[in-house]
Design a protein around this motif. Structure first.
Motif, PDB file in Angstrom:
ATOM      1  N   PHE A   6      44.397  31.833  39.155  1.00  0.00           N
ATOM      2  CA  PHE A   6      43.822  33.070  38.681  1.00  0.00           C
ATOM      3  C   PHE A   6      42.416  33.207  38.076  1.00  0.00           C
ATOM      4  N   ALA A   7      42.080  32.231  36.977  1.00  0.00           N
ATOM      5  CA  ALA A   7      40.794  32.095  36.384  1.00  0.00           C
ATOM      6  C   ALA A   7      39.757  31.733  37.614  1.00  0.00           C
ATOM      7  N   ASP A   8      40.224  31.032  38.555  1.00  0.00           N
ATOM      8  CA  ASP A   8      39.091  30.657  39.695  1.00  0.00           C
ATOM      9  C   ASP A   8      38.938  31.839  40.571  1.00  0.00           C
ATOM     10  N   GLN A   9      40.043  32.474  40.819  1.00  0.00           N
ATOM     11  CA  GLN A   9      39.769  33.741  41.617  1.00  0.00           C
ATOM     12  C   GLN A   9      39.032  34.688  40.876  1.00  0.00           C
ATOM     13  N   LEU A  10      39.198  34.943  39.402  1.00  0.00           N
ATOM     14  CA  LEU A  10      38.532  35.924  38.662  1.00  0.00           C
ATOM     15  C   LEU A  10      36.941  35.549  38.708  1.00  0.00           C
ATOM     16  N   ARG A  11      36.671  34.345  38.487  1.00  0.00           N
ATOM     17  CA  ARG A  11      35.121  33.724  38.413  1.00  0.00           C
ATOM     18  C   ARG A  11      34.565  34.220  39.644  1.00  0.00           C
ATOM     19  N   VAL A  12      35.262  34.093  40.944  1.00  0.00           N
ATOM     20  CA  VAL A  12      34.628  34.251  42.162  1.00  0.00           C
ATOM     21  C   VAL A  12      34.492  35.781  42.302  1.00  0.00           C
ATOM     22  N   MET A  13      35.984  36.568  42.268  1.00  0.00           N
ATOM     23  CA  MET A  13      35.507  37.922  42.467  1.00  0.00           C
ATOM     24  C   MET A  13      34.683  38.863  41.706  1.00  0.00           C
ATOM     25  N   ALA A  14      34.610  38.539  40.512  1.00  0.00           N
ATOM     26  CA  ALA A  14      33.750  38.972  39.452  1.00  0.00           C
ATOM     27  C   ALA A  14      32.210  38.537  39.430  1.00  0.00           C
ATOM     28  N   ALA A  15      32.328  37.618  40.292  1.00  0.00           N
ATOM     29  CA  ALA A  15      30.814  36.973  40.453  1.00  0.00           C
ATOM     30  C   ALA A  15      30.161  36.661  38.917  1.00  0.00           C
ATOM     31  N   LEU A  16      30.963  35.911  38.408  1.00  0.00           N
ATOM     32  CA  LEU A  16      30.434  35.576  36.821  1.00  0.00           C
ATOM     33  C   LEU A  16      29.593  34.356  36.647  1.00  0.00           C
ATOM     34  N   ASP A  17      28.522  34.452  35.865  1.00  0.00           N
ATOM     35  CA  ASP A  17      27.735  33.439  35.811  1.00  0.00           C
ATOM     36  C   ASP A  17      28.418  32.250  34.775  1.00  0.00           C
ATOM     37  N   ASP A  18      28.053  30.877  35.056  1.00  0.00           N
ATOM     38  CA  ASP A  18      28.372  29.854  34.408  1.00  0.00           C
ATOM     39  C   ASP A  18      27.845  29.894  32.796  1.00  0.00           C
ATOM     40  N   THR A  19      28.463  30.552  31.920  1.00  0.00           N
ATOM     41  CA  THR A  19      28.057  30.765  30.697  1.00  0.00           C
ATOM     42  C   THR A  19      29.250  30.810  29.690  1.00  0.00           C
ATOM     43  N   ALA A  20      28.921  30.380  28.396  1.00  0.00           N
ATOM     44  CA  ALA A  20      30.006  30.164  27.265  1.00  0.00           C
ATOM     45  C   ALA A  20      30.841  31.384  27.244  1.00  0.00           C
ATOM     46  N   ALA A  21      30.224  32.640  27.356  1.00  0.00           N
ATOM     47  CA  ALA A  21      30.836  34.159  27.468  1.00  0.00           C
ATOM     48  C   ALA A  21      31.985  33.993  28.506  1.00  0.00           C
ATOM     49  N   THR A  22      31.647  33.353  29.724  1.00  0.00           N
ATOM     50  CA  THR A  22      32.402  33.555  30.733  1.00  0.00           C
ATOM     51  C   THR A  22      33.746  32.586  30.550  1.00  0.00           C
ATOM     52  N   ASP A  23      33.332  31.235  30.131  1.00  0.00           N
ATOM     53  CA  ASP A  23      34.439  30.540  29.805  1.00  0.00           C
ATOM     54  C   ASP A  23      35.410  31.082  28.637  1.00  0.00           C
ATOM     55  N   ARG A  24      34.789  31.763  27.587  1.00  0.00           N
ATOM     56  CA  ARG A  24      35.865  32.312  26.551  1.00  0.00           C
ATOM     57  C   ARG A  24      36.744  33.197  27.215  1.00  0.00           C
ATOM     58  N   VAL A  25      35.935  33.997  28.105  1.00  0.00           N
ATOM     59  CA  VAL A  25      36.992  35.050  28.308  1.00  0.00           C
ATOM     60  C   VAL A  25      37.923  34.654  29.445  1.00  0.00           C
ATOM     61  N   ALA A  62      60.444  38.758  43.606  1.00  0.00           N
ATOM     62  CA  ALA A  62      59.997  38.956  42.067  1.00  0.00           C
ATOM     63  C   ALA A  62      59.076  37.851  41.651  1.00  0.00           C
ATOM     64  N   ASP A  63      58.489  36.694  42.370  1.00  0.00           N
ATOM     65  CA  ASP A  63      57.894  35.528  41.997  1.00  0.00           C
ATOM     66  C   ASP A  63      56.807  35.973  41.423  1.00  0.00           C
ATOM     67  N   PRO A  64      56.349  35.319  40.235  1.00  0.00           N
ATOM     68  CA  PRO A  64      55.181  35.803  39.579  1.00  0.00           C
ATOM     69  C   PRO A  64      54.156  35.630  40.203  1.00  0.00           C
ATOM     70  N   ARG A  65      53.860  34.734  40.889  1.00  0.00           N
ATOM     71  CA  ARG A  65      52.762  34.457  41.583  1.00  0.00           C
ATOM     72  C   ARG A  65      51.955  35.540  42.192  1.00  0.00           C
ATOM     73  N   TRP A  66      52.571  36.587  42.703  1.00  0.00           N
ATOM     74  CA  TRP A  66      52.283  37.681  43.158  1.00  0.00           C
ATOM     75  C   TRP A  66      51.221  38.379  42.283  1.00  0.00           C
ATOM     76  N   LEU A  67      51.552  38.478  40.969  1.00  0.00           N
ATOM     77  CA  LEU A  67      50.685  39.114  39.836  1.00  0.00           C
ATOM     78  C   LEU A  67      49.593  38.303  39.695  1.00  0.00           C
ATOM     79  N   TYR A  68      49.436  37.205  40.174  1.00  0.00           N
ATOM     80  CA  TYR A  68      47.943  36.349  39.814  1.00  0.00           C
ATOM     81  C   TYR A  68      46.942  36.361  40.914  1.00  0.00           C
ATOM     82  N   HIS A  69      46.590  37.664  41.093  1.00  0.00           N
ATOM     83  CA  HIS A  69      45.597  38.224  42.062  1.00  0.00           C
ATOM     84  C   HIS A  69      44.839  39.348  41.378  1.00  0.00           C
ATOM     85  N   CYS A  70      43.648  39.528  41.964  1.00  0.00           N
ATOM     86  CA  CYS A  70      42.993  40.637  41.567  1.00  0.00           C
ATOM     87  C   CYS A  70      43.383  42.177  41.919  1.00  0.00           C
TER      88      CYS A  70
END
Length: 273
Positions: A6-25, A62-70
């Motif tokens: 999920f975190a990897d997907q969010l980083r890519v989909m939201a086009a996040l820069d490699d910063t301390a703020a990104t890592d915290r969120v 009802a597998d929770p994996r469906w929830l870990y997408h954007c």
């Protein structure tokens, strides 16, 4: 495994820069299990990549994996209430860069998913005061957040029900406003900021990051958005102004403006710097 993906997907989909703020969120998103807030599956999901007027898509099981997408998770299809798009909120919260120890006011807690994420960002020395106006959602949120020590969950209207002694470093609304209500403006700590969906008559507008100044609020737009309206923080006349303001595509992202309060009236004007 779901949280890491999920975190990897969010980083890519939201086009996040490699910063301390990104890592915290991203760390905060990984620490909060979505299935703890959605209720039992199967669930109905919406993708921001398709027309939101179309029916939501039910999960196969009802597998929770469906929830870990954007995707948005439908809470009340008739009222249009969802757990919002995580790709949107991970980007916004990264841009806001909430400092540990912050006293946060959350307007529109829903069932508490993003309240928990704000709790992680505030840290042990911070606090989240979360309001939800819908009784059923507030009850679910209170149950979901029972074990989160730095959260105070309230059923009520954040635009009218705050007490006189509360002070906040950060205000975030999950419902669309047309202005900053006096209840929030008078309870801001020095250098406090506000993350708000400024929306017009059709519920669409732009997300803004704002800070109080001597002449009102200085703000910058962070992209187009659509949100359920915030009761107590809207004016029909201002909604028309907001609709006109954001009819220009150049105003939707990176546009700096001021919400000026003059003799009880609110005006929007461009600013530089």
């Amino acid at each position: 495994m779901h949280a890491t993906y999920f975190a990897d997907q969010l980083r890519v989909m939201a086009a996040l820069d490699d910063t301390a703020a990104t890592d915290r969120v991203l760390d905060a998103f990984q620490k909060v299990p979505r299935e703890a807030f959605t209720g039992p599956g199967p669930w109905k999901l919406r993708s921001s990549l398709v027309d939101l007027s179309l029916p939501p898509q039910p999960t196969p099981n009802a597998d929770p994996r469906w929830l870990y997408h954007c995707v948005l998770v439908v809470l009340d299809e008739e009222k249009g209430i969802n757990i919002g798009d995580p790709a949107l909120w991970v980007r916004l919260l990264t841009q806001a860069d909430i400092a540990p120890g912050s006293r946060i006011l959350q307007v529109g807690a829903g069932v508490g998913y993003y309240t928990a994420i704000l709790s992680v960002l505030a840290g042990a020395k911070g606090k989240v005061t979360a309001y939800e106006v819908e009784a059923a959602l507030a009850e679910r949120a209170a149950s979901n957040l029972m074990d989160w020590g730095n959260i105070e969950m309230r059923h009520g209207n954040a635009a009218t029900d705050l007490n006189d002694t509360e002070v906040f470093d950060f205000v975030v609304s999950f419902a669309g406003v047309t202005h900053v209500p006096t209840a929030w403006a008078t309870r801001l700590a020095p250098n406090a900021r506000l993350l708000l969906p400024l929306t017009g008559a059709n519920w669409w507008g732009a997300m803004i990051l704002a800070q109080q100044s001597d002449q009102g609020f200085d703000a910058v737009t962070l992209g187009r958005c659509g949100f359920y309206p915030c009761d107590g923080a809207r004016s029909d006349a201002l909604a028309a102004q907001v609709t006109s303001l954001f009819s220009k595509p150049a105003h939707l992202n990176g546009w700096r403006f001021r919400m000026r309060h003059d003799s009880g009236d609110i005006r929007f004007e461009a600013r530089t710097g």
